[in-house]
Design an enzyme around this catalytic site. Structure first.
Site, PDB file in Angstrom:
ATOM      1  N   ASP A  68       0.797  -1.230   0.000  1.00 49.70           N
ATOM      2  CA  ASP A  68       0.000   0.000   0.000  1.00 49.70           C
ATOM      3  C   ASP A  68       0.834   1.286   0.000  1.00 49.70           C
ATOM      4  OD1 ASP A  68       1.044  -0.367   2.515  1.00 49.70           O
ATOM      5  OD2 ASP A  68      -0.846  -0.296   3.594  1.00 49.70           O
ATOM      6  N   HIS A  69       2.042   1.245   0.566  1.00 45.00           N
ATOM      7  CA  HIS A  69       2.790   2.495   0.757  1.00 45.00           C
ATOM      8  C   HIS A  69       3.572   2.942  -0.470  1.00 45.00           C
ATOM      9  CE1 HIS A  69       1.830   2.009   4.959  1.00 45.00           C
ATOM     10  NE2 HIS A  69       2.508   3.078   5.295  1.00 45.00           N
ATOM     11  N   ARG A  82      -1.878  12.312  10.223  1.00 40.09           N
ATOM     12  CA  ARG A  82      -0.640  13.052  10.522  1.00 40.09           C
ATOM     13  C   ARG A  82      -0.505  14.252   9.614  1.00 40.09           C
ATOM     14  NH1 ARG A  82       3.000   7.817  11.530  1.00 40.09           N
ATOM     15  NH2 ARG A  82       2.163   7.554  13.620  1.00 40.09           N
ATOM     16  N   ASP A 130       3.460  -1.076  11.621  1.00 40.94           N
ATOM     17  CA  ASP A 130       2.983   0.239  11.218  1.00 40.94           C
ATOM     18  C   ASP A 130       2.296   0.827  12.442  1.00 40.94           C
ATOM     19  OD1 ASP A 130       2.166   1.817   8.427  1.00 40.94           O
ATOM     20  OD2 ASP A 130       0.852   2.209  10.128  1.00 40.94           O
ATOM     21  N   ARG A 150       8.652   2.858  11.655  1.00 41.25           N
ATOM     22  CA  ARG A 150       9.757   2.479  10.768  1.00 41.25           C
ATOM     23  C   ARG A 150      11.064   2.305  11.539  1.00 41.25           C
ATOM     24  NH1 ARG A 150       9.075   8.424   8.089  1.00 41.25           N
ATOM     25  NH2 ARG A 150       6.976   7.598   8.000  1.00 41.25           N
ATOM     26  N   SER A 187       5.992   7.258  13.223  1.00 45.43           N
ATOM     27  CA  SER A 187       5.987   5.958  12.554  1.00 45.43           C
ATOM     28  C   SER A 187       6.676   4.847  13.342  1.00 45.43           C
ATOM     29  CB  SER A 187       6.696   6.127  11.219  1.00 45.43           C
ATOM     30  OG  SER A 187       7.121   4.899  10.713  1.00 45.43           O
TER      31      SER A 187
HETATM   32  C1  MIC Z   1       3.064   6.509   8.587  1.00 49.23           C
HETATM   33  O1  MIC Z   1       1.856   6.737   8.658  1.00 49.23           O
HETATM   34  O2  MIC Z   1       3.939   7.303   8.985  1.00 49.23           O
HETATM   35  C2  MIC Z   1       3.519   5.190   8.008  1.00 49.23           C
HETATM   36  C3  MIC Z   1       4.215   5.449   6.739  1.00 49.23           C
HETATM   37  O3  MIC Z   1       2.411   4.363   7.751  1.00 49.23           O
HETATM   38  C4  MIC Z   1       4.453   4.525   9.026  1.00 49.23           C
HETATM   39  C5  MIC Z   1       5.094   3.304   8.569  1.00 49.23           C
HETATM   40  C6  MIC Z   1       6.279   3.513   7.702  1.00 49.23           C
HETATM   41  O4  MIC Z   1       7.066   4.425   7.935  1.00 49.23           O
HETATM   42  O5  MIC Z   1       6.472   2.698   6.794  1.00 49.23           O
HETATM   43  C7  MIC Z   1       3.799   4.225  10.379  1.00 49.23           C
HETATM   44  O6  MIC Z   1       2.850   4.860  10.735  1.00 49.23           O
HETATM   45  O7  MIC Z   1       4.310   3.371  11.119  1.00 49.23           O
HETATM   46 FE1  SF4 Z   2      -0.753   4.740   5.028  1.00 53.60          FE
HETATM   47 FE2  SF4 Z   2       0.302   5.441   7.398  1.00 53.60          FE
HETATM   48 FE3  SF4 Z   2      -1.117   7.166   5.943  1.00 53.60          FE
HETATM   49 FE4  SF4 Z   2      -2.332   5.164   7.051  1.00 53.60          FE
HETATM   50  S1  SF4 Z   2      -1.282   6.810   8.114  1.00 53.60           S
HETATM   51  S2  SF4 Z   2      -2.660   5.880   4.960  1.00 53.60           S
HETATM   52  S3  SF4 Z   2      -0.822   3.530   6.896  1.00 53.60           S
HETATM   53  S4  SF4 Z   2       0.848   6.256   5.403  1.00 53.60           S
END
Ligand code: MIC
Ligand code: SF4
Length: 754
Positions: free
Chosen positions: A95-96, A448, A160, A645, A643
């Protein structure tokens, strides 16, 4: 091993015995959270009650979920664990990595070509180890999990931070780094400090423009981005029961933004309806039988302050729609105060783009409510003044809302439907003109809104609201518009008002989908070959990190003293860098490039103490590494917020940073650092942050007797020959100290493989 009704039965069969055993040790009525946590202890049953916020506890989660951008590193680690199959049902979701540019079908086709190598790797590794694989286009991990896998009373971890979304279906679902996921898939316990409990008593009933999103926007304003740290938030009360299951999901989803370990609602009729609506009547039937254990005890909810560490009350009948932002998700504005706030702060009032959907807000209900506003634009001759995009959370939702005519309505309003993926939420947005870095405003229904997150432009003021509010604002094109009180001028010059949104919780004709995008793994994967090319710039097999040298670490150079907010987006930016998530050395070139250097207030500009010159953070660190010199990173409050990550921990580890010393950490990031064999330290006296000088050489003393609950000493050797000695704390337990000594947790698992 994807959907597994037998696993759910087993959880429910044991629930009565386990909850009753917990009742004996805790010796008072139980919250829902305690019931689920105690029912998932690694060794079955507790002999004594755990101390909230203190005891480290081993758990046995039921499931693991991973998204493509973090799964690469999680699975590269799992490949080294020497196990033939995953030990618990697990899934991967693509998805990312899909970039939003022209709309769903073209963007998906481009992603399939550009990311082929990564998708092939993920598909083959999933196939080999028994992991369910959701192809690109199938949807965003949290929506797909809610629709298919989440179940009341279960425990799941996911790579995630918004894994917590599944709390909307009564699950303790927690975001973790890939190394934690790797442990659980390898059949090992998963460790968490027993959380504190925050109770949110929800009374009243939603009406008008207010939606479930506003509950969490309000709670974020109360608790702030670090107020939930180390806590699980449990929602209860008649107001909670009145919210749709997907609305509950939205609230839990954005609990990540207050740093909460997770959030949860008790099992109720709305959850049962959702389970039935998504083809899981069998799960609802099983859950009905153990329903008393899938919610907190009556005594707890009647007198919450006796059982929770903190209690908040939200009255839905009085709750206003909220808009949070810019730049942080906890800056909460009730709609009635927002226009004045925009004017006073001088934020750009002209709205450029409204974006709805994402993992937070793309349910059938969300889409139908937003569409009821869009329909009015069409009916009342209003032309949307801002651009408008729609990101469905899953192919099942997309197909169903398309069938029911909603996408058509958005189209008439000028909306563009993007792929079922993260897209603009994570900087996967080829926004035209963003490179000019103009000051502008956007509003999203995401969770976010950190600087640069959506489009890479530091001057984009991003606000967060419900999909219906975003839609109304997109029509008005003006952040000072209040749909409750204001009128808009239509094409005929008439003053028209937008009526309150109307929505439908679950599709009357049921959900439908042609190809949900799921690929089951091979029964026997032993012959399946995992595809990783040696010359790839996107995937790199991992080499073990070196073990601790057995002495104090001295002579460390200060790499950066980061000032203010330093989220994982600042430490390891997403957007264009997502393509290197499977290649540690390449992605390390983004290390801390978003952090602000305290000494010159600039991003990605730090002093190289060997040359005295200023340069990019990664290059400076590579110079220290080449010279065989370790370094240290200093940071402010809630360092590593956001995140899950683990790249944000692995990059400094890979490049030779030895310690991160901050005022406070966000939970997942702190654990990620420990797992990778880093030192995660906090100032015993936060004011000592001020003692760190730009040319400091730093020693960490006390490592030869490194022990739980005992502070370490840090010596700051200043350039002028003077010194400061400060105390630093840590939260390592005995096991975690072993990770440090071994050079990372994975080295321990690897050593256990014969
Ligand atoms: C996000 O919303 O910041 C992400 C991208 O989904 C991350 C995961 C990632 O960095 O791959 C998260 O929320 O953990
Ligand atoms: Fe994707 Fe993270 Fe955004 Fe949700 S918050 S849509 S998992 S990047």
């Amino acid at each position: 091993m994807a959907f597994d009704i037998e696993m759910i039965k087993k959880v429910y069969d044991n629930l009565d015995a386990k909850v009753n055993a917990a009742r004996k040790v805790v010796n008072k009525p139980l919250t829902l959270t305690e019931k689920i946590l105690y029912a998932h202890l690694w060794d079955g049953q507790a002999s004594t009650a755990f101390e909230r916020g203190k005891s480290y506890v081993d758990f046995a989660p039921d499931r693991v979920a991973m998204q493509d951008a973090t799964a690469q590193m999680a699975l590269l680690q799992f490949m080294q664990a020497g196990r033939p199959q995953v030990a618990v049902p697990s899934t991967v979701h693509c998805d990312h990595l899909i970039q939003a540019k022209e709309g769903a079908s073209k963007d998906l086709a481009t992603a399939n070509t550009q990311n082929k190598e990564v998708y092939d790797f993920l598909a083959s590794v999933s196939n080999k180890y028994g992991i369910g694989f959701w192809k690109p286009g199938a949807g965003i991990i949290h929506q797909v999990v809610l629709e298919n896998y989440a179940f009341p009373g279960g425990m799941m971890i996911g790579t995630d931070s918004h894994t917590v979304n599944a709390g909307g279906l009564g699950m303790v679902a927690i975001g973790v780094g890939g190394a934690d996921a790797c442990d659980v898939m390898a059949g090992l316990p998963w460790e968490l400090k027993f959380p504190k409990l925050i109770g949110v008593k929800v009374t009243g009933k939603l009406s008008g423009w207010t939606s479930a999103k506003d509950v969490i926007l309000k709670v974020a304003g109360i608790l702030t981005v670090k107020g939930g740290t180390g806590a699980i938030v449990e929602y209860f009360g008649e107001g909670a029961n009145s919210l749709s299951c997907t609305g509950k999901g939205t609230i839990c989803n954005m609990g990540a933004e207050i740093g909460a370990t997770t959030s949860i609602f008790g099992y109720d009729v709305k959850m049962a309806d959702y389970l039935r609506g998504t083809g899981r009547a069998d799960v609802a039937e099983l859950a009905d039988k153990v329903a008393v254990h899938l919610t907190g005890d009556e005594e707890v909810y009647a007198n919450p302050s006796a059982y929770f560490d903190q209690v908040i009350e939200i009255n839905l009948s009085e709750l206003e729609p909220h808009i949070n932002g810019p730049f942080t998700p906890d800056l909460a504005w009730p709609l009635s105060k927002f226009a004045a706030a925009v004017k006073e702060a001088g934020w750009p009032a002209k709205l450029e783009v409204g974006l709805i959907g994402s993992c937070t807000n793309s349910s059938y209900e969300d889409i139908s409510r937003a569409a009821s506003i869009a329909q009015q634009a069409v009916d009342k001759n209003l032309v949307a003044k801002a651009e408008f995009t729609i990101t469905p959370g899953s192919e099942q939702v997309r197909y169903t809302v398309d069938r029911d005519g909603y996408l058509d309505i958005f189209g008439k309003m000028g909306g563009v439907v993007l792929a079922n993926a993260c897209g603009p939420c994570i900087g996967q947005w080829a926004r035209h003109g963003a490179e000019k870095q103009e000051k502008n405003s956007i509003i999203t229904s995401f969770n976010r809104n950190f600087a640069k997150r959506a489009d890479g432009n530091p001057n984009t003021h991003s606000f967060v609201a419900s999909p219906e509010i975003v839609t109304a604002f997109a029509i008005a094109g003006d952040l000072t518009f209040n749909p409750v009180t204001d009128t808009l001028t239509n094409e005929k010059g008439e003053q028209v008002r937008l009526d309150e949104p109307q929505g439908i919780e679950l599709p009357i004709k049921g959900f439908a989908v042609e190809d949900a995008g799921y690929q089951a793994p091979a029964e026997d994967g032993s012959k399946v070959q995992v595809l990783v090319s040696e010359t790839s710039d996107r995937l790199q097999l991992l080499a073990p990190f070196a073990a601790w040298e057995g002495t104090d670490v001295t002579g460390l150079k200060l790499l950066i003293k980061a000032k203010g907010k330093c989220t994982t987006d600042h430490i390891s930016m997403a957007g264009p860098w997502l393509k290197f998530r499977g290649h540690l050395d390449n992605i390390s070139n983004n290390m801390l490039i978003g952090a602000i250097n305290f000494f010159n207030e600039k991003a990605d500009s730090v002093k190289n103490q060997l040359t005295g010159e200023y340069g990019a953070v990664p290059a400076t660190q590579r110079a220290y590494k080449a010279a065989g010199i370790g370094s240290i990173v200093v940071g402010d409050e809630n360092y590593g917020e956001g995140s899950s990550r683990e790249h944000a921990a692995m990059e400094p580890r890979h490049l030779g940073v030895r310690a991160i010393l901050v005022k406070s950490f966000a939970r997942i990031h702190e654990t990620n650092l420990k797992k990778q064999g880093m030192l995660a330290l906090t100032f015993a006296n936060p004011a000592d942050y001020d003692k760190i000088q730009e040319d400091d050489t730093i020693d960490i003393i006390g490592l030869t007797s490194f022990a739980a609950n005992s502070p370490l000493t840090v010596v700051l050797n200043h350039k002028d020959g003077s010194k400061d000695e400060i105390k630093v704390n840590h939260t390592y337990n005995d096991q975690q100290i072993e990770w440090f000594k071994a050079g990372g947790a994975l080295n321990i698992i690897r050593a256990s493989v014969k």
